[in-house]
Design a protein around this motif. Sequence first.
Motif, PDB file in Angstrom:
ATOM      1  N   LYS A  39       8.073  21.447 167.112  1.00  0.00           N
ATOM      2  CA  LYS A  39       7.600  21.616 165.847  1.00  0.00           C
ATOM      3  C   LYS A  39       7.330  20.255 165.150  1.00  0.00           C
ATOM      4  O   LYS A  39       7.916  19.444 165.714  1.00  0.00           O
ATOM      5  CB  LYS A  39       8.796  22.271 165.081  1.00  0.00           C
ATOM      6  N   PRO A  40       6.106  19.977 164.492  1.00  0.00           N
ATOM      7  CA  PRO A  40       6.222  18.644 163.809  1.00  0.00           C
ATOM      8  C   PRO A  40       7.235  18.128 163.259  1.00  0.00           C
ATOM      9  O   PRO A  40       7.905  18.880 162.467  1.00  0.00           O
ATOM     10  CB  PRO A  40       5.050  18.939 162.769  1.00  0.00           C
ATOM     11  N   LEU A  41       7.416  16.762 163.574  1.00  0.00           N
ATOM     12  CA  LEU A  41       8.597  16.257 163.023  1.00  0.00           C
ATOM     13  C   LEU A  41       8.689  16.279 161.568  1.00  0.00           C
ATOM     14  O   LEU A  41       9.845  16.513 160.874  1.00  0.00           O
ATOM     15  CB  LEU A  41       8.812  14.822 163.518  1.00  0.00           C
ATOM     16  N   THR A  42       7.620  16.022 160.954  1.00  0.00           N
ATOM     17  CA  THR A  42       7.601  15.930 159.373  1.00  0.00           C
ATOM     18  C   THR A  42       7.880  17.375 158.911  1.00  0.00           C
ATOM     19  O   THR A  42       8.132  17.311 157.537  1.00  0.00           O
ATOM     20  CB  THR A  42       6.311  15.434 158.840  1.00  0.00           C
ATOM     21  N   GLN A  43       7.891  18.265 159.374  1.00  0.00           N
ATOM     22  CA  GLN A  43       7.940  19.537 158.871  1.00  0.00           C
ATOM     23  C   GLN A  43       9.494  20.068 158.973  1.00  0.00           C
ATOM     24  O   GLN A  43      10.101  21.122 158.512  1.00  0.00           O
ATOM     25  CB  GLN A  43       7.321  20.637 159.420  1.00  0.00           C
ATOM     26  N   GLN A  44      10.406  19.051 159.834  1.00  0.00           N
ATOM     27  CA  GLN A  44      11.758  19.524 159.903  1.00  0.00           C
ATOM     28  C   GLN A  44      12.570  18.340 159.214  1.00  0.00           C
ATOM     29  O   GLN A  44      11.990  17.759 158.102  1.00  0.00           O
ATOM     30  CB  GLN A  44      11.965  19.225 161.286  1.00  0.00           C
ATOM     31  N   GLY A  45      13.938  18.562 158.889  1.00  0.00           N
ATOM     32  CA  GLY A  45      14.638  17.901 158.156  1.00  0.00           C
ATOM     33  C   GLY A  45      14.985  18.792 156.728  1.00  0.00           C
ATOM     34  O   GLY A  45      15.061  20.127 156.851  1.00  0.00           O
ATOM     35  N   PRO A  46      15.542  18.031 155.652  1.00  0.00           N
ATOM     36  CA  PRO A  46      15.556  16.658 155.349  1.00  0.00           C
ATOM     37  C   PRO A  46      16.575  16.043 156.371  1.00  0.00           C
ATOM     38  O   PRO A  46      17.457  16.495 156.626  1.00  0.00           O
ATOM     39  CB  PRO A  46      15.751  16.535 154.135  1.00  0.00           C
ATOM     40  N   PHE A  47      16.455  14.494 156.444  1.00  0.00           N
ATOM     41  CA  PHE A  47      17.166  14.021 157.439  1.00  0.00           C
ATOM     42  C   PHE A  47      17.347  12.572 156.326  1.00  0.00           C
ATOM     43  O   PHE A  47      16.655  12.089 155.903  1.00  0.00           O
ATOM     44  CB  PHE A  47      16.659  13.361 158.619  1.00  0.00           C
ATOM     45  N   ASP A  48      18.881  12.103 156.703  1.00  0.00           N
ATOM     46  CA  ASP A  48      18.947  10.740 156.077  1.00  0.00           C
ATOM     47  C   ASP A  48      18.669   9.855 157.195  1.00  0.00           C
ATOM     48  O   ASP A  48      18.245   8.507 157.095  1.00  0.00           O
ATOM     49  CB  ASP A  48      20.681  10.568 155.838  1.00  0.00           C
ATOM     50  N   CYS A  49      18.952  10.004 158.639  1.00  0.00           N
ATOM     51  CA  CYS A  49      18.430   9.215 159.848  1.00  0.00           C
ATOM     52  C   CYS A  49      18.445   9.946 160.912  1.00  0.00           C
ATOM     53  O   CYS A  49      18.625  11.027 160.969  1.00  0.00           O
ATOM     54  CB  CYS A  49      20.127   8.393 159.985  1.00  0.00           C
ATOM     55  N   ILE A  50      17.557   9.550 161.708  1.00  0.00           N
ATOM     56  CA  ILE A  50      17.103   9.986 163.066  1.00  0.00           C
ATOM     57  C   ILE A  50      17.497   9.144 164.329  1.00  0.00           C
ATOM     58  O   ILE A  50      17.314   7.762 164.138  1.00  0.00           O
ATOM     59  CB  ILE A  50      15.685  10.229 163.320  1.00  0.00           C
ATOM     60  N   VAL A 292      30.691   8.345 164.165  1.00  0.00           N
ATOM     61  CA  VAL A 292      30.674   8.969 162.885  1.00  0.00           C
ATOM     62  C   VAL A 292      30.812   7.515 161.821  1.00  0.00           C
ATOM     63  O   VAL A 292      30.116   7.306 160.767  1.00  0.00           O
ATOM     64  CB  VAL A 292      32.100   9.910 162.514  1.00  0.00           C
ATOM     65  N   ASP A 293      31.655   6.484 162.216  1.00  0.00           N
ATOM     66  CA  ASP A 293      31.360   5.347 161.357  1.00  0.00           C
ATOM     67  C   ASP A 293      30.261   4.784 161.377  1.00  0.00           C
ATOM     68  O   ASP A 293      29.868   4.282 160.001  1.00  0.00           O
ATOM     69  CB  ASP A 293      32.583   4.534 161.806  1.00  0.00           C
ATOM     70  N   PHE A 294      29.714   4.547 162.453  1.00  0.00           N
ATOM     71  CA  PHE A 294      28.030   3.920 162.338  1.00  0.00           C
ATOM     72  C   PHE A 294      27.258   4.816 161.658  1.00  0.00           C
ATOM     73  O   PHE A 294      26.571   4.302 160.691  1.00  0.00           O
ATOM     74  CB  PHE A 294      27.787   4.273 163.948  1.00  0.00           C
ATOM     75  N   PHE A 295      27.368   6.215 161.562  1.00  0.00           N
ATOM     76  CA  PHE A 295      26.374   6.896 160.532  1.00  0.00           C
ATOM     77  C   PHE A 295      26.649   6.534 159.399  1.00  0.00           C
ATOM     78  O   PHE A 295      25.782   6.437 158.495  1.00  0.00           O
ATOM     79  CB  PHE A 295      26.566   8.659 160.896  1.00  0.00           C
ATOM     80  N   TYR A 296      27.921   6.587 158.941  1.00  0.00           N
ATOM     81  CA  TYR A 296      28.360   6.023 157.603  1.00  0.00           C
ATOM     82  C   TYR A 296      27.652   4.709 157.191  1.00  0.00           C
ATOM     83  O   TYR A 296      27.144   4.577 156.154  1.00  0.00           O
ATOM     84  CB  TYR A 296      29.918   6.211 157.198  1.00  0.00           C
ATOM     85  N   ASP A 297      27.833   3.643 158.156  1.00  0.00           N
ATOM     86  CA  ASP A 297      27.199   2.523 157.957  1.00  0.00           C
ATOM     87  C   ASP A 297      25.935   2.428 157.634  1.00  0.00           C
ATOM     88  O   ASP A 297      25.348   1.906 156.659  1.00  0.00           O
ATOM     89  CB  ASP A 297      27.527   1.478 159.259  1.00  0.00           C
ATOM     90  N   VAL A 298      25.135   3.336 158.258  1.00  0.00           N
ATOM     91  CA  VAL A 298      23.612   3.496 158.319  1.00  0.00           C
ATOM     92  C   VAL A 298      23.460   3.906 156.840  1.00  0.00           C
ATOM     93  O   VAL A 298      22.562   3.494 156.245  1.00  0.00           O
ATOM     94  CB  VAL A 298      23.132   4.415 159.479  1.00  0.00           C
ATOM     95  N   VAL A 299      24.039   5.077 156.394  1.00  0.00           N
ATOM     96  CA  VAL A 299      23.672   5.737 155.098  1.00  0.00           C
ATOM     97  C   VAL A 299      24.165   4.880 153.984  1.00  0.00           C
ATOM     98  O   VAL A 299      23.537   4.602 153.167  1.00  0.00           O
ATOM     99  CB  VAL A 299      24.265   7.082 154.912  1.00  0.00           C
ATOM    100  N   GLN A 300      25.132   4.017 154.121  1.00  0.00           N
ATOM    101  CA  GLN A 300      25.786   3.021 153.161  1.00  0.00           C
ATOM    102  C   GLN A 300      24.622   2.101 153.074  1.00  0.00           C
ATOM    103  O   GLN A 300      24.442   1.501 151.886  1.00  0.00           O
ATOM    104  CB  GLN A 300      27.075   2.416 153.327  1.00  0.00           C
ATOM    105  N   GLU A 301      24.102   1.429 154.172  1.00  0.00           N
ATOM    106  CA  GLU A 301      23.125   0.271 154.192  1.00  0.00           C
ATOM    107  C   GLU A 301      22.082   0.864 153.316  1.00  0.00           C
ATOM    108  O   GLU A 301      21.308   0.125 152.399  1.00  0.00           O
ATOM    109  CB  GLU A 301      22.868  -0.033 155.582  1.00  0.00           C
ATOM    110  N   LYS A 302      21.762   2.136 153.771  1.00  0.00           N
ATOM    111  CA  LYS A 302      20.335   2.539 153.007  1.00  0.00           C
ATOM    112  C   LYS A 302      20.763   2.773 151.354  1.00  0.00           C
ATOM    113  O   LYS A 302      19.714   2.551 150.677  1.00  0.00           O
ATOM    114  CB  LYS A 302      20.310   4.218 153.610  1.00  0.00           C
ATOM    115  N   ARG A 303      21.945   3.187 150.903  1.00  0.00           N
ATOM    116  CA  ARG A 303      22.341   3.308 149.661  1.00  0.00           C
ATOM    117  C   ARG A 303      22.333   1.910 148.876  1.00  0.00           C
ATOM    118  O   ARG A 303      21.558   1.647 147.815  1.00  0.00           O
ATOM    119  CB  ARG A 303      23.862   3.740 149.482  1.00  0.00           C
ATOM    120  N   LYS A 304      22.720   0.929 149.827  1.00  0.00           N
ATOM    121  CA  LYS A 304      22.603  -0.580 149.243  1.00  0.00           C
ATOM    122  C   LYS A 304      21.122  -0.768 148.855  1.00  0.00           C
ATOM    123  O   LYS A 304      20.699  -1.574 148.008  1.00  0.00           O
ATOM    124  CB  LYS A 304      23.028  -1.405 150.010  1.00  0.00           C
ATOM    125  N   LYS A 305      20.244  -0.422 149.951  1.00  0.00           N
ATOM    126  CA  LYS A 305      18.621  -0.783 149.694  1.00  0.00           C
ATOM    127  C   LYS A 305      18.207   0.078 148.693  1.00  0.00           C
ATOM    128  O   LYS A 305      16.986  -0.526 148.211  1.00  0.00           O
ATOM    129  CB  LYS A 305      18.065  -0.581 150.998  1.00  0.00           C
TER     130      LYS A 305
END
Length: 316
Positions: A39-50, A292-305
């Motif tokens: 399936k087209p990627l843009t029709q999947q999700g929503p995602f925080d990160c891939i 799991v720690d890494f995914f949190y780091d990614v989402v926190q970094e996104k939050r900061k941005k």
Amino acid sequence: MYRIGYSLFPKEVQSFIQNSLLDHAKQCGIDLIEIDPTKPLTQQGPFDCIIHKHNGSDWNNQLQQLSLDHPNVVVIDPPQAIEHLHNRVSMLDVVSNLKIPQGNQTFEVPKQRIEELGLKFPLIAKPVSVDGSAKSHEMFFVFNENGLKKLKLKKPIMMQEFVNHSGVIFKVYVVGDHVKCVKRSSLSDIYKETLNSVAEDEGFLLFSKISNLVEKNDEAEGGSSNEVEGYCYGAEKLVEEAKMPPLEFAMGLKLFNFDLIRNSRDGNKYFVIDINYFPGYVNMLEYESIFVDFFYDVVQEKRKKNSDGEVELDVK
Ligand SMILES: Nc1ncnc2c1ncn2[C@@H]1O[C@H](COP(=O)(O)OP(=O)(O)OP(=O)(O)O)[C@@H](O)[C@H]1O
Ligand SMILES: O=P(O)(O)O[C@H]1[C@H](O)[C@H](O)[C@H](OP(=O)(O)O)[C@@H](OP(=O)(O)O)[C@@H]1O
Ligand SMILES: [Mg+2]
Ligand SMILES: [Mg+2]
């Protein structure tokens, strides 16, 4: 719930997406969702990160379209940065350019060329292209000119000087800011007598995936176990304290490992001989909590941005 989409080759799904990872992630509020390749990627999700380990222009185009439609989805890692590791010549450029001695320790790349001019035997002949196939892991020991001539027929090949390293290799796994050094068995040292004993007409020897062999007895290879543990500790310190940020930053990658060997004769000389994108993380102790720690780091970094401080899920 944070939603992490993954698109991995079947062999990675089998090795990396273990129930232990899924369960630990779920307990920590993270959903790991398989992306449907049909399936087209843009029709999947929503995602925080891939996260992805995938080749091919179609997949890269889909990622590009996703970043346009959903700029808030973090793609780990950018395809153009991963591409750099698909060629054994370019993959190690970043290390050569780092040239950061750590006190009296050096961290470099063995001499290597497409043409063998000026290299010292024995050499390791490696396929230039790294595409996940068994073929891209097929390597040759080259002992003499004869071996070289016979190998010339197999193109494209890159020659790297063999560095004696006491039969022990350190796999340094990187997951964002998390670094883990894993010791593995490796090829034994080769000295002049061995070289001279190789029949002239032979000249080369095929091998593959040597570092995934069962662990050899430390006593037999690379000195006593505390000595080898010491090497590993030294390698990890070397990487954590002095090298990682520049290396990770220079490559623009978060998910890789690299093979580090230590010269048998000079314990201050470390060599990087290989860098792998999205390697066998299941071989890394506690990979579940590290990711799991890494995914949190990614989402926190996104939050900061996000100037409003809120993590906006990309909803259609
Ligand atoms: N320059 C070198 N000096 C000494 N040993 C080497 C060198 N290059 C490769 N080796 C040995 O050959 C093995 C395979 O080489 P390399 O890691 O480049 O291949 P690979 O197929 O990319 O391996 P991986 O499974 O780690 O991706 C190494 O683990 C190491 O044991
Ligand atoms: O011992 P490691 O984790 O380094 O072994 C990896 C290897 O480095 C490569 O990353 C392999 O991937 P490909 O290059 O795509 O073949 C990994 O194979 P995989 O089947 O686990 O993805 C090895 O585990
Ligand atoms: Mg390797
Ligand atoms: Mg490799």
